[in-house]
Scaffold this motif. Structure first.
Motif, short mmCIF file in Angstrom:
data_model
loop_
_atom_site.label_atom_id
_atom_site.label_comp_id
_atom_site.label_asym_id
_atom_site.label_seq_id
_atom_site.Cartn_x
_atom_site.Cartn_y
_atom_site.Cartn_z
N ALA A 1 0.83 -1.21 0.00
CA ALA A 1 0.00 0.00 0.00
C ALA A 1 0.86 1.26 0.00
N ALA A 2 1.96 1.24 0.76
CA ALA A 2 2.85 2.41 0.81
C ALA A 2 3.51 2.66 -0.53
N VAL A 3 4.00 1.60 -1.17
CA VAL A 3 4.67 1.75 -2.48
C VAL A 3 3.71 2.30 -3.51
N LEU A 4 2.49 1.78 -3.56
CA LEU A 4 1.53 2.20 -4.57
C LEU A 4 0.98 3.61 -4.30
N ALA A 5 1.04 4.04 -3.05
CA ALA A 5 0.54 5.38 -2.71
C ALA A 5 1.60 6.45 -2.84
N ALA A 6 2.86 6.07 -3.03
CA ALA A 6 3.96 7.03 -2.96
C ALA A 6 3.83 8.17 -3.96
N ALA A 7 3.40 7.89 -5.18
CA ALA A 7 3.37 8.91 -6.22
C ALA A 7 2.22 9.90 -6.04
N ARG A 8 1.06 9.44 -5.63
CA ARG A 8 -0.13 10.29 -5.60
C ARG A 8 -0.53 10.74 -4.20
N HIS A 9 -0.15 9.99 -3.18
CA HIS A 9 -0.57 10.31 -1.80
C HIS A 9 0.65 10.22 -0.87
N PRO A 10 1.55 11.18 -0.94
CA PRO A 10 2.80 11.07 -0.18
C PRO A 10 2.61 10.99 1.33
N ARG A 11 1.66 11.71 1.87
CA ARG A 11 1.47 11.66 3.32
C ARG A 11 0.97 10.29 3.76
N VAL A 12 0.04 9.73 3.00
CA VAL A 12 -0.46 8.39 3.32
C VAL A 12 0.68 7.37 3.21
N ALA A 13 1.48 7.51 2.14
CA ALA A 13 2.60 6.59 1.95
C ALA A 13 3.57 6.67 3.12
N GLY A 14 3.89 7.88 3.55
CA GLY A 14 4.81 8.06 4.67
C GLY A 14 4.28 7.44 5.95
N ALA A 15 2.99 7.66 6.22
CA ALA A 15 2.40 7.09 7.44
C ALA A 15 2.42 5.57 7.38
N LEU A 16 2.15 5.01 6.20
CA LEU A 16 2.17 3.55 6.06
C LEU A 16 3.58 2.99 6.25
N VAL B 1 10.18 -3.64 10.70
CA VAL B 1 11.39 -2.92 10.30
C VAL B 1 11.57 -2.78 8.79
N TRP B 2 11.54 -3.90 8.05
CA TRP B 2 11.94 -3.85 6.64
C TRP B 2 11.12 -2.90 5.78
N PRO B 3 9.83 -2.60 6.06
CA PRO B 3 9.13 -1.63 5.21
C PRO B 3 9.78 -0.25 5.18
N ALA B 4 10.67 0.04 6.13
CA ALA B 4 11.40 1.32 6.08
C ALA B 4 12.23 1.43 4.81
N LEU B 5 12.60 0.29 4.21
CA LEU B 5 13.39 0.31 2.98
C LEU B 5 12.63 0.88 1.80
N VAL B 6 11.32 0.99 1.91
CA VAL B 6 10.53 1.61 0.85
C VAL B 6 10.98 3.06 0.62
N LEU B 7 11.52 3.70 1.64
CA LEU B 7 11.95 5.09 1.53
C LEU B 7 13.16 5.27 0.61
N VAL B 8 13.87 4.20 0.32
CA VAL B 8 15.12 4.31 -0.44
C VAL B 8 14.92 5.03 -1.76
N GLY B 9 13.85 4.73 -2.47
CA GLY B 9 13.64 5.31 -3.78
C GLY B 9 12.69 6.49 -3.82
N ILE B 10 12.42 7.10 -2.67
CA ILE B 10 11.47 8.22 -2.60
C ILE B 10 12.21 9.51 -2.26
N ARG B 11 11.98 10.54 -3.08
CA ARG B 11 12.66 11.82 -2.85
C ARG B 11 11.81 12.84 -2.08
N ARG B 12 10.52 12.67 -2.10
CA ARG B 12 9.66 13.67 -1.46
C ARG B 12 9.92 13.71 0.04
N ARG B 13 10.22 14.89 0.53
CA ARG B 13 10.51 15.03 1.96
C ARG B 13 9.29 14.76 2.81
N SER B 14 8.11 15.04 2.26
CA SER B 14 6.89 14.82 3.04
C SER B 14 6.71 13.35 3.40
#
Length: 415
Positions: A148-163, A172-185
Protein backbone atom coordinates in the motif's frame (compact mmCIF):
# COMPACT_ATOMS: atom_id res chain seq x y z
CA UNK A 1 -11.59 -7.54 -28.90
CA UNK A 2 -9.24 -5.86 -26.43
CA UNK A 3 -12.07 -5.43 -23.91
CA UNK A 4 -13.02 -9.10 -24.22
CA UNK A 5 -9.40 -10.22 -23.75
CA UNK A 6 -9.03 -7.93 -20.75
CA UNK A 7 -12.19 -9.33 -19.14
CA UNK A 8 -11.01 -12.88 -19.73
CA UNK A 9 -7.66 -12.07 -18.14
CA UNK A 10 -9.35 -10.53 -15.11
CA UNK A 11 -11.75 -13.47 -14.80
CA UNK A 12 -8.89 -15.94 -15.04
CA UNK A 13 -6.92 -14.03 -12.43
CA UNK A 14 -9.80 -13.98 -9.94
CA UNK A 15 -10.57 -17.65 -10.49
CA UNK A 16 -6.93 -18.58 -9.99
CA UNK A 17 -6.81 -16.53 -6.80
CA UNK A 18 -9.97 -18.17 -5.48
CA UNK A 19 -8.85 -21.74 -6.20
CA UNK A 20 -5.33 -21.30 -4.83
CA UNK A 21 -6.50 -19.51 -1.69
CA UNK A 22 -9.09 -22.17 -1.00
CA UNK A 23 -6.28 -24.69 -1.21
CA UNK A 24 -4.17 -22.66 1.25
CA UNK A 25 -7.06 -22.52 3.71
CA UNK A 26 -7.63 -26.27 3.40
CA UNK A 27 -3.95 -26.78 4.22
CA UNK A 28 -3.79 -24.51 7.28
CA UNK A 29 -7.08 -25.87 8.63
CA UNK A 30 -5.60 -29.36 8.04
CA UNK A 31 -8.41 -30.61 5.89
CA UNK A 32 -5.50 -31.71 3.73
CA UNK A 33 -2.09 -32.28 5.29
CA UNK A 34 0.80 -30.52 3.59
CA UNK A 35 3.98 -32.63 3.45
CA UNK A 36 6.78 -31.89 5.89
CA UNK A 37 6.67 -30.52 9.44
CA UNK A 38 3.57 -28.69 10.65
CA UNK A 39 4.13 -25.01 9.76
CA UNK A 40 1.01 -23.91 11.66
CA UNK A 41 2.59 -24.67 15.03
CA UNK A 42 4.04 -21.16 15.13
CA UNK A 43 0.49 -19.84 15.36
CA UNK A 44 -0.94 -22.42 17.75
CA UNK A 45 2.07 -22.45 20.10
CA UNK A 46 4.30 -19.38 19.73
CA UNK A 47 1.83 -16.71 18.59
CA UNK A 48 -0.87 -17.85 20.97
CA UNK A 49 1.63 -17.84 23.82
CA UNK A 50 2.59 -14.26 22.98
CA UNK A 51 -1.11 -13.40 22.72
CA UNK A 52 -1.69 -14.55 26.28
CA UNK A 53 1.19 -12.36 27.52
CA UNK A 54 0.32 -9.30 25.44
CA UNK A 55 -3.26 -9.34 26.72
CA UNK A 56 -1.87 -8.63 30.20
CA UNK A 57 -0.46 -5.29 29.00
CA UNK A 58 3.23 -6.19 28.68
CA UNK A 59 5.55 -7.55 26.01
CA UNK A 60 7.07 -11.03 26.37
CA UNK A 61 10.34 -9.61 27.73
CA UNK A 62 11.72 -12.95 28.91
CA UNK A 63 11.07 -14.76 25.64
CA UNK A 64 14.08 -14.56 23.30
CA UNK A 65 11.90 -15.61 20.36
CA UNK A 66 10.11 -12.23 20.53
CA UNK A 67 12.25 -10.30 18.04
CA UNK A 68 9.83 -7.80 16.55
CA UNK A 69 9.12 -4.06 16.86
CA UNK A 70 6.31 -3.03 19.21
CA UNK A 71 3.50 -2.69 16.63
CA UNK A 72 3.87 -6.43 15.91
CA UNK A 73 1.73 -6.80 19.03
CA UNK A 74 -1.23 -5.58 16.96
CA UNK A 75 -0.77 -8.43 14.47
CA UNK A 76 -0.48 -11.00 17.25
CA UNK A 77 -3.55 -9.58 19.01
CA UNK A 78 -5.60 -9.26 15.79
CA UNK A 79 -7.48 -12.58 16.26
CA UNK A 80 -9.28 -10.86 19.12
CA UNK A 81 -11.30 -9.15 16.37
CA UNK A 82 -12.99 -12.52 15.82
CA UNK A 83 -13.78 -13.58 19.41
CA UNK A 84 -16.25 -16.25 18.26
CA UNK A 85 -13.35 -18.30 16.78
CA UNK A 86 -10.39 -20.07 18.31
CA UNK A 87 -7.10 -18.17 18.09
CA UNK A 88 -5.58 -20.18 15.25
CA UNK A 89 -8.78 -20.21 13.20
CA UNK A 90 -9.13 -16.45 13.56
CA UNK A 91 -5.47 -15.83 12.71
CA UNK A 92 -5.72 -17.79 9.45
CA UNK A 93 -8.79 -15.81 8.41
CA UNK A 94 -7.09 -12.49 9.14
CA UNK A 95 -4.05 -13.61 7.11
CA UNK A 96 -6.46 -14.52 4.31
CA UNK A 97 -8.02 -11.05 4.57
CA UNK A 98 -4.58 -9.43 4.31
CA UNK A 99 -3.90 -11.52 1.19
CA UNK A 100 -7.18 -10.31 -0.29
CA UNK A 101 -6.30 -6.71 0.59
CA UNK A 102 -3.05 -6.98 -1.36
CA UNK A 103 -4.92 -8.34 -4.36
CA UNK A 104 -7.40 -5.47 -4.18
CA UNK A 105 -4.57 -2.92 -4.03
CA UNK A 106 -2.81 -4.48 -7.02
CA UNK A 107 -6.02 -4.65 -9.03
CA UNK A 108 -6.81 -1.01 -8.29
CA UNK A 109 -3.30 0.01 -9.31
CA UNK A 110 -3.19 -2.29 -12.33
CA UNK A 111 -6.44 -1.00 -13.80
CA UNK A 112 -5.31 2.62 -13.88
CA UNK A 113 -4.18 4.20 -17.18
CA UNK A 114 -0.60 3.27 -18.00
CA UNK A 115 -0.63 0.30 -15.64
CA UNK A 116 -1.17 -3.45 -16.14
CA UNK A 117 -2.39 -6.57 -14.37
CA UNK A 118 1.02 -8.27 -14.40
CA UNK A 119 1.57 -7.25 -10.79
CA UNK A 120 -1.66 -8.86 -9.63
CA UNK A 121 -0.69 -12.06 -11.46
CA UNK A 122 2.67 -12.13 -9.67
CA UNK A 123 0.88 -12.01 -6.32
CA UNK A 124 -1.78 -14.55 -7.31
CA UNK A 125 0.85 -17.04 -8.50
CA UNK A 126 3.64 -16.32 -6.03
CA UNK A 127 1.78 -16.70 -2.73
CA UNK A 128 0.57 -20.30 -3.18
CA UNK A 129 4.04 -21.33 -4.36
CA UNK A 130 5.14 -20.85 -0.73
CA UNK A 131 2.50 -23.23 0.62
CA UNK A 132 0.70 -22.87 3.98
CA UNK A 133 3.60 -20.92 5.50
CA UNK A 134 2.08 -17.72 4.09
CA UNK A 135 -1.03 -17.92 6.28
CA UNK A 136 0.95 -19.21 9.25
CA UNK A 137 3.06 -16.07 9.73
CA UNK A 138 2.07 -12.44 10.17
CA UNK A 139 4.36 -11.34 7.33
CA UNK A 140 1.48 -11.24 4.86
CA UNK A 141 -0.05 -8.47 7.00
CA UNK A 142 3.19 -6.49 6.95
CA UNK A 143 3.48 -7.00 3.20
CA UNK A 144 -0.01 -5.55 2.72
CA UNK A 145 1.09 -2.36 4.49
CA UNK A 146 4.31 -2.13 2.44
CA UNK A 147 2.55 -2.69 -0.90
CA UNK A 148 0.00 0.00 0.00
CA UNK A 149 2.85 2.41 0.81
CA UNK A 150 4.67 1.75 -2.48
CA UNK A 151 1.53 2.20 -4.57
CA UNK A 152 0.54 5.38 -2.71
CA UNK A 153 3.96 7.03 -2.96
CA UNK A 154 3.37 8.91 -6.22
CA UNK A 155 -0.13 10.29 -5.60
CA UNK A 156 -0.57 10.31 -1.80
CA UNK A 157 2.80 11.07 -0.18
CA UNK A 158 1.47 11.66 3.32
CA UNK A 159 -0.46 8.39 3.32
CA UNK A 160 2.60 6.59 1.95
CA UNK A 161 4.81 8.06 4.67
CA UNK A 162 2.40 7.09 7.44
CA UNK A 163 2.17 3.55 6.06
CA UNK A 164 5.96 3.24 5.88
CA UNK A 165 6.34 4.42 9.46
CA UNK A 166 3.68 2.06 10.72
CA UNK A 167 5.10 -0.82 8.67
CA UNK A 168 8.56 -0.21 10.14
CA UNK A 169 7.05 -0.58 13.60
CA UNK A 170 5.52 -3.88 12.50
CA UNK A 171 8.68 -5.51 11.15
CA UNK A 172 11.39 -2.92 10.30
CA UNK A 173 11.94 -3.85 6.64
CA UNK A 174 9.13 -1.63 5.21
CA UNK A 175 11.40 1.32 6.08
CA UNK A 176 13.39 0.31 2.98
CA UNK A 177 10.53 1.61 0.85
CA UNK A 178 11.95 5.09 1.53
CA UNK A 179 15.12 4.31 -0.44
CA UNK A 180 13.64 5.31 -3.78
CA UNK A 181 11.47 8.22 -2.60
CA UNK A 182 12.66 11.82 -2.85
CA UNK A 183 9.66 13.67 -1.46
CA UNK A 184 10.51 15.03 1.96
CA UNK A 185 6.89 14.82 3.04
CA UNK A 186 7.00 11.01 2.78
CA UNK A 187 10.11 10.84 4.94
CA UNK A 188 8.66 13.29 7.45
CA UNK A 189 5.37 11.43 7.81
CA UNK A 190 7.21 8.15 8.13
CA UNK A 191 9.40 9.50 10.92
CA UNK A 192 6.48 11.10 12.76
CA UNK A 193 4.31 7.99 12.51
CA UNK A 194 7.08 5.66 13.64
CA UNK A 195 7.91 8.00 16.53
CA UNK A 196 4.31 8.25 17.68
CA UNK A 197 3.73 4.48 17.49
CA UNK A 198 6.99 3.76 19.33
CA UNK A 199 6.19 6.36 21.97
CA UNK A 200 2.69 5.07 22.60
CA UNK A 201 3.86 1.49 23.04
CA UNK A 202 6.81 2.53 25.22
CA UNK A 203 4.49 4.36 27.58
CA UNK A 204 1.66 1.83 27.51
CA UNK A 205 3.49 -1.52 27.63
CA UNK A 206 6.79 -2.46 29.32
CA UNK A 207 9.47 -4.12 27.19
CA UNK A 208 8.59 -2.53 23.86
CA UNK A 209 12.20 -2.58 22.64
CA UNK A 210 13.54 -5.72 24.30
CA UNK A 211 13.59 -7.27 20.83
CA UNK A 212 16.73 -5.29 19.91
CA UNK A 213 18.90 -7.37 22.24
CA UNK A 214 17.42 -10.65 21.04
CA UNK A 215 17.99 -9.76 17.36
CA UNK A 216 21.61 -8.79 17.98
CA UNK A 217 22.42 -12.19 19.49
CA UNK A 218 21.11 -14.32 16.61
CA UNK A 219 23.48 -16.63 14.74
CA UNK A 220 23.57 -18.15 11.25
CA UNK A 221 20.27 -19.76 10.31
CA UNK A 222 20.43 -23.01 8.30
CA UNK A 223 18.71 -21.54 5.22
CA UNK A 224 20.84 -18.42 4.84
CA UNK A 225 23.50 -17.78 2.25
CA UNK A 226 26.27 -18.02 4.86
CA UNK A 227 24.97 -21.34 6.12
CA UNK A 228 26.24 -23.05 2.97
CA UNK A 229 29.73 -22.81 4.44
CA UNK A 230 28.73 -25.04 7.34
CA UNK A 231 26.51 -27.37 5.31
CA UNK A 232 29.56 -28.23 3.23
CA UNK A 233 31.96 -28.15 6.20
CA UNK A 234 29.88 -30.81 8.01
CA UNK A 235 30.98 -33.26 5.32
CA UNK A 236 34.62 -32.43 6.05
CA UNK A 237 34.78 -32.84 9.81
CA UNK A 238 33.35 -29.56 11.14
CA UNK A 239 32.56 -30.13 14.82
CA UNK A 240 29.61 -27.77 15.26
CA UNK A 241 25.92 -28.63 15.58
CA UNK A 242 22.45 -27.57 14.43
CA UNK A 243 20.05 -26.51 17.18
CA UNK A 244 16.87 -24.51 17.69
CA UNK A 245 18.24 -21.19 18.87
CA UNK A 246 16.49 -17.82 19.27
CA UNK A 247 13.41 -19.11 17.49
CA UNK A 248 15.10 -20.58 14.41
CA UNK A 249 17.26 -23.55 13.49
CA UNK A 250 20.84 -22.28 13.52
CA UNK A 251 24.41 -23.49 13.28
CA UNK A 252 26.37 -23.33 16.52
CA UNK A 253 30.06 -24.00 16.91
CA UNK A 254 33.48 -22.96 15.54
CA UNK A 255 33.56 -20.11 13.00
CA UNK A 256 29.84 -19.33 13.27
CA UNK A 257 30.51 -15.91 14.76
CA UNK A 258 32.94 -15.14 11.95
CA UNK A 259 30.41 -16.07 9.24
CA UNK A 260 27.66 -14.10 10.99
CA UNK A 261 29.94 -11.06 11.16
CA UNK A 262 30.76 -11.47 7.47
CA UNK A 263 27.03 -11.50 6.70
CA UNK A 264 26.60 -8.24 8.61
CA UNK A 265 29.52 -6.79 6.68
CA UNK A 266 27.89 -7.81 3.40
CA UNK A 267 24.67 -6.13 4.49
CA UNK A 268 26.65 -2.98 5.26
CA UNK A 269 28.28 -3.09 1.82
CA UNK A 270 24.89 -3.57 0.18
CA UNK A 271 23.50 -0.51 1.90
CA UNK A 272 26.64 1.39 0.94
CA UNK A 273 25.90 0.55 -2.69
CA UNK A 274 22.31 1.70 -2.23
CA UNK A 275 23.57 4.97 -0.76
CA UNK A 276 25.91 5.46 -3.73
CA UNK A 277 23.00 4.83 -6.09
CA UNK A 278 20.81 7.28 -4.18
CA UNK A 279 23.44 10.01 -4.43
CA UNK A 280 24.04 9.35 -8.12
CA UNK A 281 20.53 8.77 -9.46
CA UNK A 282 18.78 11.70 -11.12
CA UNK A 283 15.89 10.16 -13.08
CA UNK A 284 13.12 9.36 -10.59
CA UNK A 285 9.89 8.23 -12.24
CA UNK A 286 6.58 6.84 -11.01
CA UNK A 287 7.90 3.27 -10.88
CA UNK A 288 11.28 4.10 -9.30
CA UNK A 289 10.04 3.86 -5.70
CA UNK A 290 8.73 0.32 -6.27
CA UNK A 291 11.82 -0.83 -8.18
CA UNK A 292 14.19 0.57 -5.56
CA UNK A 293 12.19 -0.97 -2.72
CA UNK A 294 12.39 -4.42 -4.32
CA UNK A 295 16.14 -4.13 -4.90
CA UNK A 296 16.74 -2.90 -1.35
CA UNK A 297 14.75 -5.74 0.23
CA UNK A 298 16.46 -8.26 -2.05
CA UNK A 299 19.81 -6.98 -0.79
CA UNK A 300 18.67 -7.17 2.82
CA UNK A 301 17.25 -10.68 2.41
CA UNK A 302 20.16 -12.16 0.47
CA UNK A 303 22.88 -10.92 2.83
CA UNK A 304 20.96 -11.58 6.05
CA UNK A 305 22.06 -14.12 8.66
CA UNK A 306 18.53 -15.49 8.42
CA UNK A 307 16.46 -16.25 5.31
CA UNK A 308 13.23 -17.60 6.69
CA UNK A 309 10.63 -18.82 4.14
CA UNK A 310 8.22 -16.03 5.07
CA UNK A 311 10.77 -13.47 3.87
CA UNK A 312 9.82 -14.53 0.36
CA UNK A 313 6.34 -13.07 0.92
CA UNK A 314 7.94 -9.61 1.14
CA UNK A 315 9.68 -10.11 -2.18
CA UNK A 316 6.58 -11.39 -3.94
CA UNK A 317 4.58 -8.38 -2.72
CA UNK A 318 7.17 -5.84 -3.82
CA UNK A 319 7.76 -7.60 -7.16
CA UNK A 320 4.01 -7.47 -7.74
CA UNK A 321 3.94 -3.76 -6.93
CA UNK A 322 6.77 -3.15 -9.41
CA UNK A 323 5.02 -4.91 -12.27
CA UNK A 324 1.90 -2.78 -11.87
CA UNK A 325 3.95 -0.14 -13.72
CA UNK A 326 4.50 -0.66 -17.44
CA UNK A 327 7.88 1.08 -17.28
CA UNK A 328 9.26 -1.09 -14.46
CA UNK A 329 12.49 -2.90 -15.27
CA UNK A 330 12.02 -5.58 -12.62
CA UNK A 331 10.44 -8.19 -14.89
CA UNK A 332 13.34 -10.67 -14.80
CA UNK A 333 14.02 -10.26 -11.04
CA UNK A 334 10.30 -10.88 -10.45
CA UNK A 335 10.43 -14.13 -12.43
CA UNK A 336 13.53 -15.22 -10.49
CA UNK A 337 11.73 -14.48 -7.22
CA UNK A 338 8.78 -16.65 -8.29
CA UNK A 339 11.09 -19.55 -9.17
CA UNK A 340 12.87 -19.07 -5.82
CA UNK A 341 9.49 -19.33 -4.08
CA UNK A 342 8.90 -22.74 -5.61
CA UNK A 343 12.35 -23.93 -4.54
CA UNK A 344 11.70 -22.48 -1.08
CA UNK A 345 8.60 -24.60 -0.50
CA UNK A 346 10.66 -27.64 -1.46
CA UNK A 347 13.35 -26.87 1.12
CA UNK A 348 10.77 -25.79 3.71
CA UNK A 349 8.71 -27.54 4.75
CA UNK A 350 8.77 -30.48 2.32
CA UNK A 351 12.44 -31.50 2.60
CA UNK A 352 13.47 -29.44 5.61
CA UNK A 353 14.88 -32.56 7.27
CA UNK A 354 17.37 -32.76 4.40
CA UNK A 355 18.33 -29.12 4.95
CA UNK A 356 18.87 -29.66 8.67
CA UNK A 357 20.80 -32.84 7.96
CA UNK A 358 22.96 -31.19 5.26
CA UNK A 359 22.18 -33.95 2.78
CA UNK A 360 23.11 -33.48 -0.89
CA UNK A 361 19.47 -32.78 -1.71
CA UNK A 362 19.16 -30.20 1.07
CA UNK A 363 22.39 -28.46 0.06
CA UNK A 364 21.36 -28.52 -3.59
CA UNK A 365 18.02 -26.85 -2.85
CA UNK A 366 19.73 -24.11 -0.83
CA UNK A 367 22.33 -23.50 -3.55
CA UNK A 368 19.59 -23.10 -6.15
CA UNK A 369 17.26 -20.96 -4.02
CA UNK A 370 19.97 -18.67 -2.67
CA UNK A 371 21.64 -18.52 -6.08
CA UNK A 372 18.36 -17.33 -7.61
CA UNK A 373 18.09 -14.60 -4.95
CA UNK A 374 21.68 -13.46 -5.56
CA UNK A 375 21.03 -13.35 -9.31
CA UNK A 376 17.78 -11.43 -8.84
CA UNK A 377 19.60 -8.95 -6.60
CA UNK A 378 22.43 -8.38 -9.08
CA UNK A 379 20.11 -7.98 -12.07
CA UNK A 380 17.74 -5.75 -10.13
CA UNK A 381 20.56 -3.44 -9.04
CA UNK A 382 21.92 -3.27 -12.58
CA UNK A 383 18.52 -2.41 -14.06
CA UNK A 384 17.79 0.15 -11.36
CA UNK A 385 21.15 1.82 -12.00
CA UNK A 386 20.66 1.91 -15.77
CA UNK A 387 17.16 3.31 -15.41
CA UNK A 388 17.98 6.14 -13.03
CA UNK A 389 21.68 7.06 -13.35
CA UNK A 390 22.60 8.99 -16.52
CA UNK A 391 25.37 7.43 -18.53
CA UNK A 392 28.37 9.76 -18.72
CA UNK A 393 29.81 10.02 -22.26
CA UNK A 394 33.46 9.13 -22.51
CA UNK A 395 35.63 12.26 -22.88
CA UNK A 396 37.24 12.74 -26.30
CA UNK A 397 41.03 12.63 -25.95
CA UNK A 398 42.89 15.71 -27.24
CA UNK A 399 44.78 15.23 -30.50
CA UNK A 400 48.43 14.30 -30.15
CA UNK A 401 51.12 16.61 -31.58
CA UNK A 402 51.79 14.12 -34.39
CA UNK A 403 48.13 14.35 -35.44
CA UNK A 404 47.95 18.13 -35.90
CA UNK A 405 46.56 19.15 -39.23
CA UNK A 406 48.99 20.68 -41.81
CA UNK A 407 48.08 22.42 -45.04
CA UNK A 408 47.93 20.09 -47.94
CA UNK A 409 50.70 20.53 -50.50
CA UNK A 410 49.70 21.73 -53.93
CA UNK A 411 49.62 19.07 -56.57
CA UNK A 412 52.16 19.59 -59.40
CA UNK A 413 50.76 21.13 -62.54
CA UNK A 414 50.12 18.71 -65.36
CA UNK A 415 52.40 19.03 -68.35
Amino acid sequence: METTAWRRSLTGLLLTWGVTRLLLLLWVYKVYVFPGPDVTSDVSVIYQGWYDVLRTGTFPQDDVTWQYPPAAALAILSPALLPFLEYTQAFFLIAFAADLAVLALLLYAGLRPGRRLRGAWVWVVGVPLLGPTVYSRYDVMVTAVAVAAVLAAARHPRVAGALVGFGAMLKVWPALVLVGIRRRSVWAWAAVTAGVVAGVFSLAMPGAFAFLTFQRERGTEVESLGSLVFHIARHHGWSGSVLLNYGSVEFLGPWVTLVSTAALALTGMAFGLLLLWRLTATRFQAHTAADAALVAVLMFTTTSRVISPQYMVWLVGLAAACLCFRASRMGLPAVLVLVACFVTVLEFPIWFADVVGSTPRGIGLLVVRNGLLVLATAIGMRELWRDTVPQQPLPTPPPSPNQTETPAQEAPASS
